[in-house]
Design a protein around this motif. Structure first.
Motif, PDB file in Angstrom:
ATOM      1  N   ASN A 369       0.846  -1.184   0.000  1.00 33.39           N
ATOM      2  CA  ASN A 369       0.000   0.000   0.000  1.00 33.39           C
ATOM      3  C   ASN A 369       0.891   1.246   0.000  1.00 33.39           C
ATOM      4  OD1 ASN A 369      -2.511  -1.319   0.104  1.00 33.39           O
ATOM      5  ND2 ASN A 369      -2.342  -1.578   2.321  1.00 33.39           N
ATOM      6  N   GLY A 370       0.474   2.239  -0.781  1.00 33.30           N
ATOM      7  CA  GLY A 370       1.194   3.501  -0.802  1.00 33.30           C
ATOM      8  C   GLY A 370       2.583   3.394  -1.401  1.00 33.30           C
ATOM      9  N   LEU A 371       2.723   2.581  -2.453  1.00 29.63           N
ATOM     10  CA  LEU A 371       4.016   2.510  -3.137  1.00 29.63           C
ATOM     11  C   LEU A 371       4.300   3.863  -3.783  1.00 29.63           C
ATOM     12  CD1 LEU A 371       6.253   0.396  -3.924  1.00 29.63           C
ATOM     13  CD2 LEU A 371       5.050   0.176  -6.105  1.00 29.63           C
ATOM     14  N   HIS A 372       5.503   4.399  -3.540  1.00 29.05           N
ATOM     15  CA  HIS A 372       5.820   5.729  -4.062  1.00 29.05           C
ATOM     16  C   HIS A 372       7.300   5.805  -4.403  1.00 29.05           C
ATOM     17  CE1 HIS A 372       6.418   5.880   0.326  1.00 29.05           C
ATOM     18  NE2 HIS A 372       7.466   6.659   0.052  1.00 29.05           N
ATOM     19  N   GLY A 373       7.599   6.639  -5.392  1.00 35.52           N
ATOM     20  CA  GLY A 373       8.982   6.781  -5.821  1.00 35.52           C
ATOM     21  C   GLY A 373       9.179   6.233  -7.220  1.00 35.52           C
ATOM     22  N   SER A 374      10.391   5.742  -7.494  1.00 36.47           N
ATOM     23  CA  SER A 374      10.688   5.269  -8.846  1.00 36.47           C
ATOM     24  C   SER A 374      11.772   4.207  -8.820  1.00 36.47           C
ATOM     25  CB  SER A 374      11.138   6.440  -9.735  1.00 36.47           C
ATOM     26  OG  SER A 374      12.317   7.033  -9.223  1.00 36.47           O
ATOM     27  N   LEU A 375      11.843   3.445  -9.934  1.00 36.72           N
ATOM     28  CA  LEU A 375      12.917   2.492 -10.201  1.00 36.72           C
ATOM     29  C   LEU A 375      13.357   2.679 -11.641  1.00 36.72           C
ATOM     30  CD1 LEU A 375      11.926  -0.973  -8.621  1.00 36.72           C
ATOM     31  CD2 LEU A 375      13.638   0.655  -7.810  1.00 36.72           C
ATOM     32  N   ASP A 376      14.649   2.454 -11.903  1.00 33.63           N
ATOM     33  CA  ASP A 376      15.200   2.591 -13.250  1.00 33.63           C
ATOM     34  C   ASP A 376      16.226   1.487 -13.435  1.00 33.63           C
ATOM     35  OD1 ASP A 376      16.191   3.329 -15.696  1.00 33.63           O
ATOM     36  OD2 ASP A 376      16.563   5.418 -15.166  1.00 33.63           O
ATOM     37  N   TRP A 377      15.930   0.536 -14.333  1.00 34.22           N
ATOM     38  CA  TRP A 377      16.808  -0.634 -14.527  1.00 34.22           C
ATOM     39  C   TRP A 377      17.045  -0.901 -16.003  1.00 34.22           C
ATOM     40  CZ3 TRP A 377      15.353  -5.079 -17.181  1.00 34.22           C
ATOM     41  CH2 TRP A 377      16.309  -6.101 -17.204  1.00 34.22           C
ATOM     42  N   SER A 378      18.249  -1.364 -16.311  1.00 30.96           N
ATOM     43  CA  SER A 378      18.594  -1.780 -17.668  1.00 30.96           C
ATOM     44  C   SER A 378      19.497  -2.992 -17.592  1.00 30.96           C
ATOM     45  CB  SER A 378      19.295  -0.642 -18.415  1.00 30.96           C
ATOM     46  OG  SER A 378      19.826  -1.103 -19.648  1.00 30.96           O
ATOM     47  N   ALA A 379      19.277  -3.948 -18.513  1.00 32.00           N
ATOM     48  CA  ALA A 379      20.138  -5.127 -18.555  1.00 32.00           C
ATOM     49  C   ALA A 379      21.514  -4.810 -19.110  1.00 32.00           C
ATOM     50  CB  ALA A 379      19.477  -6.218 -19.400  1.00 32.00           C
ATOM     51  N   ALA A 380      21.631  -3.735 -19.895  1.00 30.34           N
ATOM     52  CA  ALA A 380      22.897  -3.441 -20.569  1.00 30.34           C
ATOM     53  C   ALA A 380      23.601  -2.200 -20.034  1.00 30.34           C
ATOM     54  CB  ALA A 380      22.645  -3.273 -22.074  1.00 30.34           C
ATOM     55  N   ASP A 381      22.850  -1.184 -19.589  1.00 28.76           N
ATOM     56  CA  ASP A 381      23.452   0.094 -19.210  1.00 28.76           C
ATOM     57  C   ASP A 381      23.288   0.352 -17.716  1.00 28.76           C
ATOM     58  OD1 ASP A 381      23.955   0.609 -21.968  1.00 28.76           O
ATOM     59  OD2 ASP A 381      21.868   1.276 -22.180  1.00 28.76           O
ATOM     60  N   ASP A 382      24.272   1.029 -17.128  1.00 27.53           N
ATOM     61  CA  ASP A 382      24.148   1.479 -15.743  1.00 27.53           C
ATOM     62  C   ASP A 382      23.200   2.668 -15.691  1.00 27.53           C
ATOM     63  OD1 ASP A 382      25.959  -0.453 -15.172  1.00 27.53           O
ATOM     64  OD2 ASP A 382      27.671   0.902 -14.880  1.00 27.53           O
ATOM     65  N   ARG A 383      22.378   2.714 -14.655  1.00 25.33           N
ATOM     66  CA  ARG A 383      21.371   3.749 -14.542  1.00 25.33           C
ATOM     67  C   ARG A 383      21.548   4.529 -13.236  1.00 25.33           C
ATOM     68  NH1 ARG A 383      19.948   5.416 -18.587  1.00 25.33           N
ATOM     69  NH2 ARG A 383      17.957   6.176 -17.747  1.00 25.33           N
ATOM     70  N   PRO A 384      21.042   5.767 -13.174  1.00 22.85           N
ATOM     71  CA  PRO A 384      21.188   6.562 -11.944  1.00 22.85           C
ATOM     72  C   PRO A 384      20.362   5.985 -10.800  1.00 22.85           C
ATOM     73  CG  PRO A 384      19.793   7.695 -13.543  1.00 22.85           C
ATOM     74  CD  PRO A 384      20.394   6.527 -14.255  1.00 22.85           C
ATOM     75  N   ALA A 385      20.734   6.371  -9.584  1.00 21.36           N
ATOM     76  CA  ALA A 385      20.043   5.882  -8.392  1.00 21.36           C
ATOM     77  C   ALA A 385      18.628   6.454  -8.309  1.00 21.36           C
ATOM     78  CB  ALA A 385      20.831   6.249  -7.148  1.00 21.36           C
ATOM     79  N   THR A 386      17.728   5.671  -7.734  1.00 24.78           N
ATOM     80  CA  THR A 386      16.348   6.103  -7.507  1.00 24.78           C
ATOM     81  C   THR A 386      15.949   5.701  -6.094  1.00 24.78           C
ATOM     82  OG1 THR A 386      15.510   4.010  -8.403  1.00 24.78           O
ATOM     83  CG2 THR A 386      15.715   5.857  -9.939  1.00 24.78           C
ATOM     84  N   ARG A 387      14.814   6.232  -5.657  1.00 24.46           N
ATOM     85  CA  ARG A 387      14.296   5.874  -4.333  1.00 24.46           C
ATOM     86  C   ARG A 387      12.875   5.337  -4.487  1.00 24.46           C
ATOM     87  NH1 ARG A 387      17.388   7.123  -0.205  1.00 24.46           N
ATOM     88  NH2 ARG A 387      15.671   6.776   1.275  1.00 24.46           N
ATOM     89  N   LEU A 388      12.592   4.268  -3.767  1.00 22.92           N
ATOM     90  CA  LEU A 388      11.266   3.647  -3.807  1.00 22.92           C
ATOM     91  C   LEU A 388      10.913   3.183  -2.403  1.00 22.92           C
ATOM     92  CD1 LEU A 388       8.969   2.669  -5.783  1.00 22.92           C
ATOM     93  CD2 LEU A 388      10.052   0.419  -5.660  1.00 22.92           C
TER      94      LEU A 388
END
Length: 675
Positions: A369-388
């Protein structure tokens, strides 16, 4: 009768017949041809009979062809019969009115149709009108360019287009009707068509059933380019109602309009949608690409942008795709936006953000309940940090409190950047590390390290529906891995309950999200206080300390299917009359040592030196044992002092459901009493 062989000509078949009749000076004429071809039509084994009318006005025409090919419609080797009256009107136009019958056309097309053909040489126009039942087809084309036509279709059964669709893909229409206004051009390289269309309850299917639809209605514009090796199609449509199945993608369209725009190309059975836009205002908006191989399996899904509003997005569009990942019966509210790509092996990248999303499995196993924030994933490239994070989390009916973590994708692994504490049942679950590989179809998918501290066992008991008892649960899990479709517990869990410890080691959980998960492991009991334990389960009072083990434990759908259990209390203590009765019932035994039921009633408790009971479950049968052999059975309780008590079990093999009923009766306080 004359027999002629014709070459492909640039005049319409009707004009050819009219000129042939004109040269016959109104006499009866019968003409045969091995083959005749005009643009868009090829006939073979053809026979034409022309007979003057008795009133001298026009002639009666009868034409048959054993084989008729209309490539633009995908119609091949049809039988053709045409009969009617051919005449000139007062303006000098040729007019034919009669009936046409095709044999072998898809969907029973034109099995008995009314035909009207008007050829106006002065206006350079040929107009054809065909009706059958409620079907109307009108074709208009210039006589000096019969490769171009304007076509109007009304109430056309979708099945009549099977031949045309067979030039594009290997599926076939099943139900529904179509209206259309199209411009058609026959080129040396293929066929082109463009115009407007409307669908009414149209259905389609394909071999294997991977691409299918039913009760689809709507309208829009169509562009079609059928070449020798491939076909390109552009569609802009407004659709209402109906169901689509595109591989793992299932859509159940609402009654209100849904806007769909796409550009697709088919080649050698494969389908590639190079441009896809869908707008369903209260459920889903997306833009991207989509591709299927020749077998109808999903080869690529690229969503450059999506915005989903739940629950409508899941109910209408998400069920099929999530079911392929083992998620069924999802309950969701809220909104999420992002992008994602998949290939034939699974996800290759995704990113999403939400300000508030509630998700739960219908059976209550998982929920947030109340999921908030973001995720960013790639199988090939490094991605910036996110908060969830979330406001609350539920796992197998265990409630968890609010938490938030920092996540980063590196080398295809989405990892927790630093430890995260999650409140659980008045204690804490510390996630020391976590790494998830979304692209892993096999092997290790997830690895984590956990620590549990001060989990309240009374709250845990209430959550899982057990009798409530005190104590705490704690322990470290140095490694918990999700490998293939199995959760593996490294290290162990220690439950500090009943004044002793219950240690769980070697635990694995197979198919954790399936209908019948399989749990395996080993349980060790150390120095449990029997007085506390028996008071919780209303078994009857027993004092002393209990040790034991449950080896080779296996639960299927959370029900025992195999184990080797051994329980021993060998430090002495006291046992109540009620506990004696219940142990006797469980072992299917009786009282030995000369102690009669009437004497038993005189004492509330008895001293004992040892208590032991074992059970090896295999299938539905439990092989029972105790402290050792006894006459006609095995000893369960070895007494101490006076009155001297011995309890003997007589049943070596006990039906497991029967044993479960005995245990339930014993722990609920309604076990047997001795009269």
């Amino acid at each position: 009768m004359r027999r002629v062989s014709t070459r492909p000509v640039a005049l319409l078949l009707l004009a050819w017949i009219a000129m042939a009749w004109g040269t016959a000076a109104h006499a009866g004429l019968s003409v045969g041809a091995d083959s005749l071809a005009v643009p868009g039509l090829a006939l073979s084994d053809m026979q034409v009979d022309l007979d003057p009318q008795a009133d001298g006005k026009g002639i009666q025409l009868r034409m048959t062809a054993k084989k008729a090919d209309i490539p633009a419609m995908g119609w091949r080797k049809l039988g053709l019969a045409l009969e009617g009256r051919l005449d000139r009107d007062e303006l000098g136009r040729w007019l034919f009115e009669g009936r046409a019958k095709l044999r072998g056309a898809p969907g029973g097309a034109l099995t008995d149709a009314t035909v009207r053909i008007l050829a106006d040489e002065a206006a350079n126009t040929l107009a054809v009108t065909i009706t059958q039942d409620k079907v109307l087809a009108e074709v208009a084309l210039p006589m000096d360019q019969v490769t171009h036509a304007q076509i109007t279709l009304k109430n056309l059964p979708a099945g009549w287009l099977q031949g045309l669709l067979s030039t594009v893909w290997n599926g076939h229409p099943t139900t529904g009707r179509i209206n259309a206004d199209l411009a058609l051009d026959l080129l040396d390289t293929g066929t082109q068509a463009a115009g407007q269309f409307a669908l009414d309850g149209v259905g389609f299917d394909s071999p294997g059933g991977k691409l299918a639809g039913q009760k689809i209605s709507g309208n829009g514009r169509l562009g079609l380019d059928i070449g020798r090796d491939s076909t390109t199609m552009d569609v802009d449509a407004s659709l209402r109602g109906g169901e689509w199945l595109l591989g793992p993608l299932y859509a159940n369209l609402p009654a209100h309009p849904v806007q769909l725009s796409l550009s697709a190309r088919t080649q050698k059975g494969a389908l590639g949608i190079r441009r896809l836009r869908l707008t369903d205002p209260d459920a889903l908006q997306l833009e991207g690409e989509l591709g299927f191989d020749a077998k109808g399996d999903l080869a690529q899904l690229k969503l450059d942008r999506f915005n989903a509003r739940f629950p409508a997005a899941y109910d209408r569009y998400g069920k099929g795709l999530l079911r392929t990942y083992g998620l069924d019966g999802l309950q969701a509210t809220g909104e999420v936006a992002g992008h994602a790509t998949l290939d034939a092996n699974g996800p290759t990248a995704f990113a999403f953000q939400t300000s508030g999303l509630d998700l739960a499995m219908a059976d209550g196993r998982l929920g947030v309940n109340g999921l908030h924030g973001s995720l960013d994933w790639s199988a090939a490239d490094d991605r910036p940090a996110t908060r969830l994070g979330w406001h609350s989390l539920q796992v197998y009916r265990i409630p968890n409190g609010s938490a938030e973590g920092s996540w980063r994708s590196t080398g295809g692994t989405l990892s927790l950047e630093k430890p995260m504490a999650i409140p659980v049942l008045d204690g804490n679950l510390r996630v020391l590390s976590l790494g998830w590989k979304p692209a892993a179809a096999s092997g290790e998918r997830l690895q984590t390290s956990l620590a549990l501290t001060q989990i309240d066992m009374a709250a845990f008991s209430r959550a899982v529906g057990w009798p409530e008892f005190g104590g705490t649960l704690g322990g470290a899990v140095p490694s918990l891995r999700y490998v293939d479709d199995r959760v593996e517990l490294g290290g162990g869990l220690a439950l500090n309950v009943f004044g002793g410890f219950i240690d769980i080691t070697g635990m694995t959980l197979s198919r954790p999200f399936g209908d019948a998960p399989v749990l395996a492991g080993t349980i060790a009991l150390r120095n449990l206080d029997l007085a506390q334990m028996t008071s919780v389960f209303d078994f009857g009072s027993i004092t002393g300390r209990l040790n034991g083990s449950v080896d080779d434990l296996r639960l299927v759908a959370w029900k025992p299917s195999a184990f080797k259990a051994s329980l021993v209390a060998d430090q002495g203590g006291r046992i109540s009359q009620k506990a004696v009765n219940n142990l006797t019932s469980v072992g299917g035994g009786g009282i030995a040592g000369g102690l009669q039921g009437t004497v038993l009633k005189l004492f509330k408790t008895f001293g004992y030196r040892r208590i032991g009971l074992s059970c090896t479950l295999k299938g539905d049968v439990c092989s029972m044992g105790g402290l050792g052999q006894a006459k006609d059975g095995y000893t369960i309780v070895e007494g101490s002092g006076l009155p001297h008590l011995t309890v003997v079990g007589h049943q070596r093999e006990v039906d497991w459901p029967t044993l479960v009923r005995r245990l339930e009766a014993a722990t609920k306080g309604d076990g047997p009493t001795i009269q």
